[in-house]
Scaffold this active site. Sequence first.
Site, PDB file in Angstrom:
ATOM      1  N   GLY A 171     -17.776  43.847  75.411  1.00 33.21           N
ATOM      2  CA  GLY A 171     -18.846  44.594  75.554  1.00 33.21           C
ATOM      3  C   GLY A 171     -19.869  43.730  74.540  1.00 33.21           C
ATOM      4  CB  CYS A 215     -17.902  45.649  66.460  1.00 32.10           C
ATOM      5  SG  CYS A 215     -19.619  45.965  66.720  1.00 32.10           S
ATOM      6  CD  GLN A 228     -22.942  44.314  69.460  1.00 33.67           C
ATOM      7  OE1 GLN A 228     -22.732  44.642  70.709  1.00 33.67           O
ATOM      8  NE2 GLN A 228     -21.948  44.202  68.544  1.00 33.67           N
ATOM      9  CG  HIS A 268     -17.338  50.180  70.624  1.00 36.40           C
ATOM     10  ND1 HIS A 268     -16.793  49.879  69.585  1.00 36.40           N
ATOM     11  CD2 HIS A 268     -18.487  48.943  70.464  1.00 36.40           C
ATOM     12  CE1 HIS A 268     -17.259  48.885  68.715  1.00 36.40           C
ATOM     13  NE2 HIS A 268     -18.259  48.394  69.363  1.00 36.40           N
TER      14      HIS A 268
HETATM   15 NI    NI Z   1     -19.585  46.901  68.846  1.00 31.07          NI
END
Ligand code: NI
Length: 199
Positions: free
Chosen positions: A45, A106, A50, A148
Amino acid sequence: MILPIVAYGDPVLKKEAEEIDQNYPDLQKLIDDMFETMYHAKGVGLAAPQIGKSIRLFIVDGSPFADEEEDEPDPKAAGIENFKKVFINLIIEEESGDKWAFQEGCLSIPGIRENVHRQERVLVTYYDENWNFHEETFEGYAARIIQHEYDHIEGVLFTDHLSPLKKKLLLKRLGNISLGAISVDYKMSFPGNKKQRMI
Ligand code: NI
């Protein structure tokens, strides 16, 4: 094009992201770049914050969770092999079921994995990349990935769900990630290194 992934400590990861509409410029190119970036980093993901864009967009491909070698199929992996999607302006309308623990990681926090407890099922509404509206229920790993990534567009990281003690124990490692004092095999931008900032 592979984009640098923003590391822990960058303020963009703590910001509540903005909704977008159909006039958002070059959306398809951004989505393509995000998939390329996510696959390069071997993630399941990736949320727009990000890669430094504070907008309510995330992509997923849960196929690495498909466990074909197990004799007993994992019920949490049901349908995960086809779980490749783009979620725009997603809203979690309802969460249900028992909480279960899973070791989350992550791409913005490389090298750290910790148990996070979340509910089994989510009812969500969202737009796909063609601006079709959907109302859908997801369970198991698919729900987990959505929860998430949804956190990312709300400015929340999985480390925010950890106990104060756990967080304290991770403080030094998280600081090193912000400074770029880690080894990682994909492109990142570190808040401790201003030159590499991309927003
Ligand atoms: Ni993440």
